[in-house]
Design a protein around this motif. Sequence first.
Motif, PDB file in Angstrom:
ATOM      1  N   ARG A   1       0.836  -1.202   0.000  1.00  0.00           N
ATOM      2  CA  ARG A   1       0.000   0.000   0.000  1.00  0.00           C
ATOM      3  C   ARG A   1       0.872   1.252   0.000  1.00  0.00           C
ATOM      4  NH1 ARG A   1      -5.301   1.912   1.108  1.00  0.00           N
ATOM      5  NH2 ARG A   1      -5.116   4.170   0.916  1.00  0.00           N
ATOM      6  N   TYR A   2       1.943   1.229   0.796  1.00  0.00           N
ATOM      7  CA  TYR A   2       2.861   2.370   0.819  1.00  0.00           C
ATOM      8  C   TYR A   2       3.483   2.584  -0.554  1.00  0.00           C
ATOM      9  CZ  TYR A   2       6.937   5.223   1.954  1.00  0.00           C
ATOM     10  OH  TYR A   2       7.890   6.225   1.965  1.00  0.00           O
ATOM     11  N   ASP A   3       3.985   1.517  -1.157  1.00  0.00           N
ATOM     12  CA  ASP A   3       4.630   1.613  -2.467  1.00  0.00           C
ATOM     13  C   ASP A   3       3.657   2.144  -3.519  1.00  0.00           C
ATOM     14  OD1 ASP A   3       6.802   0.497  -1.226  1.00  0.00           O
ATOM     15  OD2 ASP A   3       6.674  -1.444  -2.246  1.00  0.00           O
ATOM     16  N   ASP A   4       2.471   1.556  -3.573  1.00  0.00           N
ATOM     17  CA  ASP A   4       1.523   1.919  -4.612  1.00  0.00           C
ATOM     18  C   ASP A   4       1.095   3.383  -4.498  1.00  0.00           C
ATOM     19  OD1 ASP A   4       1.737  -0.679  -5.404  1.00  0.00           O
ATOM     20  OD2 ASP A   4      -0.270  -1.288  -4.804  1.00  0.00           O
ATOM     21  N   THR A   5       0.817   3.817  -3.287  1.00  0.00           N
ATOM     22  CA  THR A   5       0.421   5.212  -3.083  1.00  0.00           C
ATOM     23  C   THR A   5       1.528   6.160  -3.517  1.00  0.00           C
ATOM     24  OG1 THR A   5      -0.996   4.594  -1.214  1.00  0.00           O
ATOM     25  CG2 THR A   5      -0.337   6.911  -1.370  1.00  0.00           C
ATOM     26  N   SER A   6       2.751   5.876  -3.100  1.00  0.00           N
ATOM     27  CA  SER A   6       3.889   6.738  -3.455  1.00  0.00           C
ATOM     28  C   SER A   6       4.104   6.776  -4.959  1.00  0.00           C
ATOM     29  CB  SER A   6       5.158   6.237  -2.765  1.00  0.00           C
ATOM     30  OG  SER A   6       5.020   6.284  -1.358  1.00  0.00           O
ATOM     31  N   LEU A   7       4.030   5.623  -5.613  1.00  0.00           N
ATOM     32  CA  LEU A   7       4.328   5.545  -7.043  1.00  0.00           C
ATOM     33  C   LEU A   7       3.248   6.209  -7.887  1.00  0.00           C
ATOM     34  CD1 LEU A   7       5.694   1.894  -7.146  1.00  0.00           C
ATOM     35  CD2 LEU A   7       7.026   4.004  -7.362  1.00  0.00           C
ATOM     36  N   LEU A   8       1.997   6.082  -7.483  1.00  0.00           N
ATOM     37  CA  LEU A   8       0.917   6.694  -8.253  1.00  0.00           C
ATOM     38  C   LEU A   8       0.964   8.219  -8.151  1.00  0.00           C
ATOM     39  CD1 LEU A   8      -1.957   4.188  -7.448  1.00  0.00           C
ATOM     40  CD2 LEU A   8      -0.926   4.583  -9.692  1.00  0.00           C
ATOM     41  N   LEU A   9       1.157   8.727  -6.949  1.00  0.00           N
ATOM     42  CA  LEU A   9       1.267  10.187  -6.790  1.00  0.00           C
ATOM     43  C   LEU A   9       2.526  10.715  -7.470  1.00  0.00           C
ATOM     44  CD1 LEU A   9       0.163  10.572  -3.058  1.00  0.00           C
ATOM     45  CD2 LEU A   9      -1.137  11.253  -5.083  1.00  0.00           C
ATOM     46  N   ASP A  10       3.594   9.930  -7.403  1.00  0.00           N
ATOM     47  CA  ASP A  10       4.875  10.323  -7.989  1.00  0.00           C
ATOM     48  C   ASP A  10       4.786  10.441  -9.503  1.00  0.00           C
ATOM     49  OD1 ASP A  10       7.758  10.825  -7.694  1.00  0.00           O
ATOM     50  OD2 ASP A  10       8.027   8.896  -8.683  1.00  0.00           O
ATOM     51  N   ALA A  11       3.995   9.572 -10.133  1.00  0.00           N
ATOM     52  CA  ALA A  11       3.872   9.595 -11.594  1.00  0.00           C
ATOM     53  C   ALA A  11       3.282  10.917 -12.072  1.00  0.00           C
ATOM     54  CB  ALA A  11       3.002   8.425 -12.062  1.00  0.00           C
ATOM     55  N   VAL A  12       2.344  11.460 -11.311  1.00  0.00           N
ATOM     56  CA  VAL A  12       1.745  12.743 -11.679  1.00  0.00           C
ATOM     57  C   VAL A  12       2.768  13.854 -11.553  1.00  0.00           C
ATOM     58  CG1 VAL A  12      -0.102  14.382 -11.184  1.00  0.00           C
ATOM     59  CG2 VAL A  12      -0.531  11.918 -10.961  1.00  0.00           C
ATOM     60  N   VAL A  13       3.570  13.815 -10.481  1.00  0.00           N
ATOM     61  CA  VAL A  13       4.594  14.839 -10.280  1.00  0.00           C
ATOM     62  C   VAL A  13       5.657  14.762 -11.368  1.00  0.00           C
ATOM     63  CG1 VAL A  13       6.413  15.649  -8.721  1.00  0.00           C
ATOM     64  CG2 VAL A  13       4.217  14.892  -7.789  1.00  0.00           C
ATOM     65  N   GLU A  14       6.100  13.560 -11.693  1.00  0.00           N
ATOM     66  CA  GLU A  14       7.185  13.399 -12.658  1.00  0.00           C
ATOM     67  C   GLU A  14       6.754  13.713 -14.086  1.00  0.00           C
ATOM     68  OE1 GLU A  14      10.581  10.157 -14.099  1.00  0.00           O
ATOM     69  OE2 GLU A  14       9.141   9.603 -12.522  1.00  0.00           O
ATOM     70  N   HIS A  15       5.571  13.269 -14.458  1.00  0.00           N
ATOM     71  CA  HIS A  15       5.185  13.342 -15.874  1.00  0.00           C
ATOM     72  C   HIS A  15       4.122  14.391 -16.179  1.00  0.00           C
ATOM     73  CE1 HIS A  15       7.553   9.741 -16.574  1.00  0.00           C
ATOM     74  NE2 HIS A  15       6.942   9.164 -15.574  1.00  0.00           N
ATOM     75  N   GLY A  16       3.403  14.869 -15.169  1.00  0.00           N
ATOM     76  CA  GLY A  16       2.398  15.895 -15.393  1.00  0.00           C
ATOM     77  C   GLY A  16       0.998  15.335 -15.579  1.00  0.00           C
ATOM     78  N   PHE A  17       0.008  16.194 -15.363  1.00  0.00           N
ATOM     79  CA  PHE A  17      -1.386  15.767 -15.455  1.00  0.00           C
ATOM     80  C   PHE A  17      -1.779  15.348 -16.867  1.00  0.00           C
ATOM     81  CE2 PHE A  17      -1.534  18.489 -11.647  1.00  0.00           C
ATOM     82  CZ  PHE A  17      -2.189  17.644 -10.779  1.00  0.00           C
ATOM     83  N   GLY A  18      -1.204  15.992 -17.879  1.00  0.00           N
ATOM     84  CA  GLY A  18      -1.608  15.724 -19.246  1.00  0.00           C
ATOM     85  C   GLY A  18      -0.904  14.563 -19.902  1.00  0.00           C
ATOM     86  N   SER A  19       0.074  13.986 -19.229  1.00  0.00           N
ATOM     87  CA  SER A  19       0.841  12.885 -19.814  1.00  0.00           C
ATOM     88  C   SER A  19       0.067  11.577 -19.739  1.00  0.00           C
ATOM     89  CB  SER A  19       2.170  12.723 -19.068  1.00  0.00           C
ATOM     90  OG  SER A  19       1.921  12.269 -17.745  1.00  0.00           O
ATOM     91  N   GLU A  20       0.482  10.599 -20.550  1.00  0.00           N
ATOM     92  CA  GLU A  20      -0.136   9.273 -20.490  1.00  0.00           C
ATOM     93  C   GLU A  20       0.044   8.655 -19.106  1.00  0.00           C
ATOM     94  OE1 GLU A  20       0.230   4.850 -22.617  1.00  0.00           O
ATOM     95  OE2 GLU A  20       1.330   6.571 -23.426  1.00  0.00           O
ATOM     96  N   GLN A  21       1.260   8.819 -18.541  1.00  0.00           N
ATOM     97  CA  GLN A  21       1.526   8.241 -17.222  1.00  0.00           C
ATOM     98  C   GLN A  21       0.683   8.928 -16.144  1.00  0.00           C
ATOM     99  OE1 GLN A  21       3.771   9.382 -19.426  1.00  0.00           O
ATOM    100  NE2 GLN A  21       5.734   8.269 -19.296  1.00  0.00           N
ATOM    101  N   GLY A  22       0.581  10.254 -16.227  1.00  0.00           N
ATOM    102  CA  GLY A  22      -0.217  10.975 -15.247  1.00  0.00           C
ATOM    103  C   GLY A  22      -1.679  10.587 -15.314  1.00  0.00           C
ATOM    104  N   ARG A  23      -2.228  10.477 -16.521  1.00  0.00           N
ATOM    105  CA  ARG A  23      -3.638  10.092 -16.672  1.00  0.00           C
ATOM    106  C   ARG A  23      -3.874   8.670 -16.179  1.00  0.00           C
ATOM    107  NH1 ARG A  23      -2.876  12.560 -21.753  1.00  0.00           N
ATOM    108  NH2 ARG A  23      -2.884  10.512 -22.769  1.00  0.00           N
TER     109      ARG A  23
END
Length: 298
Positions: free
Chosen positions: A69-91
């Motif tokens: 749960r810790y890993d998944d939460t961190s990685l999902l939020l991190d993807a938005v920060v790294e790639h942005g809201f409009g990116s495929e990864q962020g979406r």
Amino acid sequence: MKRFERLEQIRLMDPLRDASEIYRLTAVYEFPWDFTRALELALYRTYAVPAIGRLLAETAELTDRAQKRYDDTSLLLDAVVEHGFGSEQGRTAIRRINQMHRSYDISNDDMRYVLCTFVVMPKRWIDAYGWRRLSRHEIVASAVHYRTLGRHMGIEGVPETYEEFEACLDAYEEAHFGWDEGARRVSDSTIDLMASWYPRPLAPLLRTSTLALLDESLLKAFRYPAPSATTRALVRRAVRARGRVVRLLPPRRAPHYARQNREIKGYPDGYRLEELGTSPVPGVRGCPVRHIDGSAAE
């Protein structure tokens, strides 16, 4: 690059238009360690709201599967920060976050409160322990970034400014913090998880240090005995001293994302964003309540 050069760069940017980029620069260059600790604390303090802590206990996500749960939460939020809201990864990350949350009967007020913790706790942590305080540009950008996340998550009544986020958080905690047996189990499991990242003989010290960093409202809600004034002072001085040391070091030249943290242990061979998190099914272990509506799996 000089120690305050990136801050000067941030101050030349527009905190409204460039909010997510400012947030990224602050989180992954200026304060990666502090943001990790602050966001851990942000999620942790939500357990003290009985409706949230009880649900997490019922799902067993933070008792039986705490590391995942810790890993998944961190990685999902991190993807938005790294790639942005409009990116495929962020979406993809936001889609997974929404799929999971919509599978449970979570109130809009609770969702908005959790969002507030992401804005308020990093500022409070960094102001207390960081190598410098956050600038106004960074504070405004953080509020805009999470206001955008809230919109993508369909949260209603999201605050507009940092001050409104802070007022919402403080009022909600005053009204809702309280004891719950299940929430205490989730809290104990989370502290045990954090201690497990270090050599076992250090576990008692790490547990004591963690409690020393909690405020009185959290200690009271979880019914933990308050650490002595001496213990609390020593622990907090040690964390502040770390910040003063970092201030003397050369600035970070490469970004450090949450996915690079040593605490992320569940995916040594990599991961796919669309497979992170849970896929709860109504009536089956892992989802204690029915979907709110037919759109829950979308």
